[in-house]
Motif scaffolding. Sequence first.
Motif, PDB file in Angstrom:
ATOM      1  N   UNK A 167      -4.603  60.136  36.436  1.00 26.72           N
ATOM      2  CA  UNK A 167      -5.131  58.784  36.569  1.00 26.72           C
ATOM      3  C   UNK A 167      -6.594  58.771  36.982  1.00 26.72           C
ATOM      4  N   UNK A 168      -6.883  58.821  38.260  1.00 24.45           N
ATOM      5  CA  UNK A 168      -8.221  58.519  38.741  1.00 24.45           C
ATOM      6  C   UNK A 168      -9.315  59.499  38.319  1.00 24.45           C
ATOM      7  N   UNK A 169      -9.068  60.767  38.325  1.00 27.03           N
ATOM      8  CA  UNK A 169     -10.091  61.734  37.940  1.00 27.03           C
ATOM      9  C   UNK A 169      -9.537  62.656  36.857  1.00 27.03           C
ATOM     10  N   UNK A 170      -9.061  62.042  35.797  1.00 28.96           N
ATOM     11  CA  UNK A 170      -8.363  62.768  34.745  1.00 28.96           C
ATOM     12  C   UNK A 170      -9.230  63.812  34.055  1.00 28.96           C
ATOM     13  N   UNK A 171     -10.485  63.509  33.833  1.00 27.37           N
ATOM     14  CA  UNK A 171     -11.351  64.461  33.133  1.00 27.37           C
ATOM     15  C   UNK A 171     -11.452  65.762  33.929  1.00 27.37           C
ATOM     16  N   UNK A 172     -11.597  65.635  35.224  1.00 33.38           N
ATOM     17  CA  UNK A 172     -11.651  66.833  36.076  1.00 33.38           C
ATOM     18  C   UNK A 172     -10.322  67.568  36.065  1.00 33.38           C
ATOM     19  N   UNK A 173      -9.208  66.823  36.124  1.00 34.35           N
ATOM     20  CA  UNK A 173      -7.887  67.440  36.091  1.00 34.35           C
ATOM     21  C   UNK A 173      -7.650  68.183  34.775  1.00 34.35           C
ATOM     22  N   UNK A 174      -8.072  67.607  33.684  1.00 37.35           N
ATOM     23  CA  UNK A 174      -7.924  68.249  32.380  1.00 37.35           C
ATOM     24  C   UNK A 174      -8.747  69.540  32.359  1.00 37.35           C
ATOM     25  N   UNK A 175      -9.993  69.455  32.805  1.00 41.02           N
ATOM     26  CA  UNK A 175     -10.854  70.636  32.821  1.00 41.02           C
ATOM     27  C   UNK A 175     -10.260  71.738  33.695  1.00 41.02           C
ATOM     28  N   UNK A 176      -9.698  71.390  34.844  1.00 40.26           N
ATOM     29  CA  UNK A 176      -9.050  72.383  35.708  1.00 40.26           C
ATOM     30  C   UNK A 176      -7.884  73.047  34.992  1.00 40.26           C
ATOM     31  N   UNK A 177      -7.080  72.264  34.306  1.00 35.86           N
ATOM     32  CA  UNK A 177      -5.926  72.800  33.584  1.00 35.86           C
ATOM     33  C   UNK A 177      -6.347  73.748  32.461  1.00 35.86           C
ATOM     34  N   UNK A 178      -7.507  73.480  31.884  1.00 38.60           N
ATOM     35  CA  UNK A 178      -8.012  74.319  30.790  1.00 38.60           C
ATOM     36  C   UNK A 178      -8.799  75.529  31.307  1.00 38.60           C
ATOM     37  N   UNK A 179      -9.025  75.583  32.607  1.00 39.78           N
ATOM     38  CA  UNK A 179      -9.847  76.646  33.172  1.00 39.78           C
ATOM     39  C   UNK A 179     -11.322  76.416  32.918  1.00 39.78           C
ATOM     40  N   UNK A 180     -11.714  75.151  32.778  1.00 38.92           N
ATOM     41  CA  UNK A 180     -13.099  74.821  32.440  1.00 38.92           C
ATOM     42  C   UNK A 180     -13.759  73.914  33.469  1.00 38.92           C
ATOM     43  N   UNK A 181     -13.220  73.875  34.675  1.00 38.22           N
ATOM     44  CA  UNK A 181     -13.754  72.940  35.670  1.00 38.22           C
ATOM     45  C   UNK A 181     -15.199  73.273  36.052  1.00 38.22           C
ATOM     46  N   UNK A 182     -15.518  74.551  36.247  1.00 35.25           N
ATOM     47  CA  UNK A 182     -16.894  74.931  36.584  1.00 35.25           C
ATOM     48  C   UNK A 182     -17.841  74.601  35.427  1.00 35.25           C
ATOM     49  N   UNK A 183     -17.374  74.831  34.226  1.00 34.59           N
ATOM     50  CA  UNK A 183     -18.176  74.533  33.042  1.00 34.59           C
ATOM     51  C   UNK A 183     -18.464  73.038  32.952  1.00 34.59           C
ATOM     52  N   UNK A 184     -17.447  72.225  33.192  1.00 32.45           N
ATOM     53  CA  UNK A 184     -17.612  70.779  33.131  1.00 32.45           C
ATOM     54  C   UNK A 184     -18.556  70.290  34.224  1.00 32.45           C
ATOM     55  N   UNK A 185     -18.474  70.864  35.387  1.00 35.64           N
ATOM     56  CA  UNK A 185     -19.319  70.437  36.500  1.00 35.64           C
ATOM     57  C   UNK A 185     -20.813  70.642  36.202  1.00 35.64           C
ATOM     58  N   UNK A 186     -21.134  71.562  35.309  1.00 37.76           N
ATOM     59  CA  UNK A 186     -22.547  71.775  34.982  1.00 37.76           C
ATOM     60  C   UNK A 186     -23.159  70.579  34.255  1.00 37.76           C
ATOM     61  N   UNK A 187     -22.325  69.739  33.635  1.00 36.84           N
ATOM     62  CA  UNK A 187     -22.842  68.581  32.906  1.00 36.84           C
ATOM     63  C   UNK A 187     -22.512  67.263  33.588  1.00 36.84           C
TER      64      UNK A 187
END
Length: 188
Positions: A167-187
């Motif tokens: 719900x609230x921070x779904x994009x971050x949750x999706x990135x974490x599940x994909x192992x891409x949270x650090x990558x997403x945080x760069x943008x």
Amino acid sequence: MYFAALLARTEDGWEASDTELDDVETLSDLADLAREASPDEDTVLVLIEQEDAWFGVVRVDGEEDPRIYVSDAAAAARSSYGEILLTELLGRDPDDGDDLDALDLDGTEDGESDADDGADVDDVDDGDTEGGSAAAGAAESVPHGPVGDALILDDLGVSETDLRLMSTDAVTEIAESLGASETLETVR
């Protein structure tokens, strides 16, 4: 406030890039933008989030048709970016006049009168008048809750159940599940 990012799957993992959606008017435009992010026709995810209201995922695998998931269609329909996704999912034409513009979304839909427009409360609530019928038709065409392909990320480790519970921070949750949270945080 919106956040939109592209996650492109590569041999080396996920690559993220933020994206401007100002020039995107159709799902085809969005798919082309995603394809440009991956020259090798790998999987690209377009992640769109509007604060706590809704999120959407568009998945583009090479030249295949895009797959779409929207967490809350009614909330997304109130946004131009959400309308792009819903046009395809619900088979709606945003220019056909039978959209949320017909709804009274200023808080008077609960039976409160609005002195500025002079509308009678009965015109909004009973559905027998022309305005009431248009509003009822628009409300019926946009369901509350999720729409689209809930299995969009299943093969990447995000199950249908997990996706629907975000719900609230779904994009971050999706990135974490994909192992891409650090990558997403760069943008972000």
